[in-house]
Motif scaffolding. Sequence first.
Motif, short mmCIF file in Angstrom:
data_model
loop_
_atom_site.label_atom_id
_atom_site.label_comp_id
_atom_site.label_asym_id
_atom_site.label_seq_id
_atom_site.Cartn_x
_atom_site.Cartn_y
_atom_site.Cartn_z
N THR A 172 28.64 -7.79 6.76
CA THR A 172 29.07 -6.81 5.68
C THR A 172 30.30 -6.97 5.27
O THR A 172 30.87 -6.22 4.60
CB THR A 172 28.79 -5.48 6.14
OG1 THR A 172 29.53 -5.01 7.17
CG2 THR A 172 27.16 -5.05 6.29
N HIS A 198 30.90 -7.56 1.42
CA HIS A 198 30.39 -6.18 0.83
C HIS A 198 31.35 -5.26 1.01
O HIS A 198 31.81 -4.25 0.19
CB HIS A 198 29.10 -5.61 1.60
CG HIS A 198 28.61 -4.34 1.39
ND1 HIS A 198 28.59 -3.92 -0.21
CD2 HIS A 198 28.19 -3.48 2.11
CE1 HIS A 198 27.99 -2.69 0.07
NE2 HIS A 198 27.91 -2.36 1.26
N ASP A 229 26.29 4.52 13.57
CA ASP A 229 25.36 3.24 14.00
C ASP A 229 26.17 2.44 14.83
O ASP A 229 27.11 1.86 14.63
CB ASP A 229 25.21 2.61 12.49
CG ASP A 229 24.33 1.28 12.73
OD1 ASP A 229 23.74 1.20 13.65
OD2 ASP A 229 24.01 0.63 11.82
N LEU A 259 26.77 -1.15 13.70
CA LEU A 259 27.91 -1.21 12.81
C LEU A 259 29.20 -1.25 13.79
O LEU A 259 30.32 -2.05 13.42
CB LEU A 259 27.81 -0.28 11.79
CG LEU A 259 29.30 -0.24 10.83
CD1 LEU A 259 29.25 -1.50 10.05
CD2 LEU A 259 28.86 0.83 9.84
N THR A 319 31.99 3.68 0.59
CA THR A 319 30.67 3.69 -0.29
C THR A 319 30.34 5.00 -0.61
O THR A 319 29.66 5.33 -1.53
CB THR A 319 29.50 2.83 0.52
OG1 THR A 319 29.32 3.59 1.55
CG2 THR A 319 29.98 1.53 1.03
N ASP A 328 21.78 5.25 -0.55
CA ASP A 328 21.03 3.93 -0.91
C ASP A 328 22.05 2.59 -0.69
O ASP A 328 21.62 1.68 -0.73
CB ASP A 328 20.53 3.99 -2.20
CG ASP A 328 21.58 4.02 -3.26
OD1 ASP A 328 22.42 4.95 -3.10
OD2 ASP A 328 21.54 3.46 -4.65
N VAL A 382 24.57 0.53 1.81
CA VAL A 382 24.85 0.31 2.93
C VAL A 382 26.36 0.65 3.32
O VAL A 382 27.12 -0.08 2.71
CB VAL A 382 24.61 -1.21 3.34
CG1 VAL A 382 24.88 -1.49 4.91
CG2 VAL A 382 23.15 -1.60 3.10
#
Length: 256
Positions: free
Chosen positions: A45, A48, A189, A192, A235, A243, A245
């Motif tokens: 990620t 991202h 998480d 993550l 995010t 919705d 990540v």
Amino acid sequence: MIGPPEGVDVDRANVARMYDYWLGGAHNFAVDRAQADRIEASNHTARHAARSNRDYLRRVVHRCLADGIDQFLDLGSGVPTVGNVHEVAPAARVAYVDHEAVAVAHARQLLATVDRATITLADLVDADTVLGAPGVAGLLDFDRPVAVLAIAVLHYVPGDLTAVLAPYRDRLAPGSALAISHVTDEQPDPDLSARIRAAAEEFRHSANPVTLRSRAELAAALGGPLVEPGLVDVTDWPVARPDVVPVGMACALARS
């Protein structure tokens, strides 16, 4: 892209240039691209995260403008690429600060015809130098509200983060703002969290090793009251987006 300034180390990856690469920019070198690819291999990620962080910057600038703040001090502004603060807020005054010579060289080239924006070569940990620099003191009026932006940069700063930010907070007039985003492995998480720690390990081989901090440390460093929704993933600011990540980069906007 223009060539590197004399004396700049292009044999060791630099985070400003890696970030530029992830954003699709052209101001980076082979060593930066190789290191960025290794980091992305350990944390898929990463790209991202860079782009989500850039989106957060745009949203927080718009929020500050809506609140009547038209002056910005962008610490660790990095290599110029799409979505710079002066592009998001063309009528605002914007003082960029970075300590990486390649980033500053490209910024000077980009800003040559921009009247309301400056670039200063300085290390953000030296607040006296930053705040006294002609490109900052000569452009921003600290008797009026200023938004200090420290976006995706403070995790490259070791030591006591509260002490680093205190001189900036102390200088701000009422109604000012301080916005940050910062990688943290304190995540719900566990996968993550593990990927963030693996990416931080990869950054040890760059010119900019990462310091991971807890959410409590970040909230303490911000000092003032946080604008809703408080300290969240980039995010999810200012509205939760289940919705999308999450990227493991906490952010918040504090008001003075």
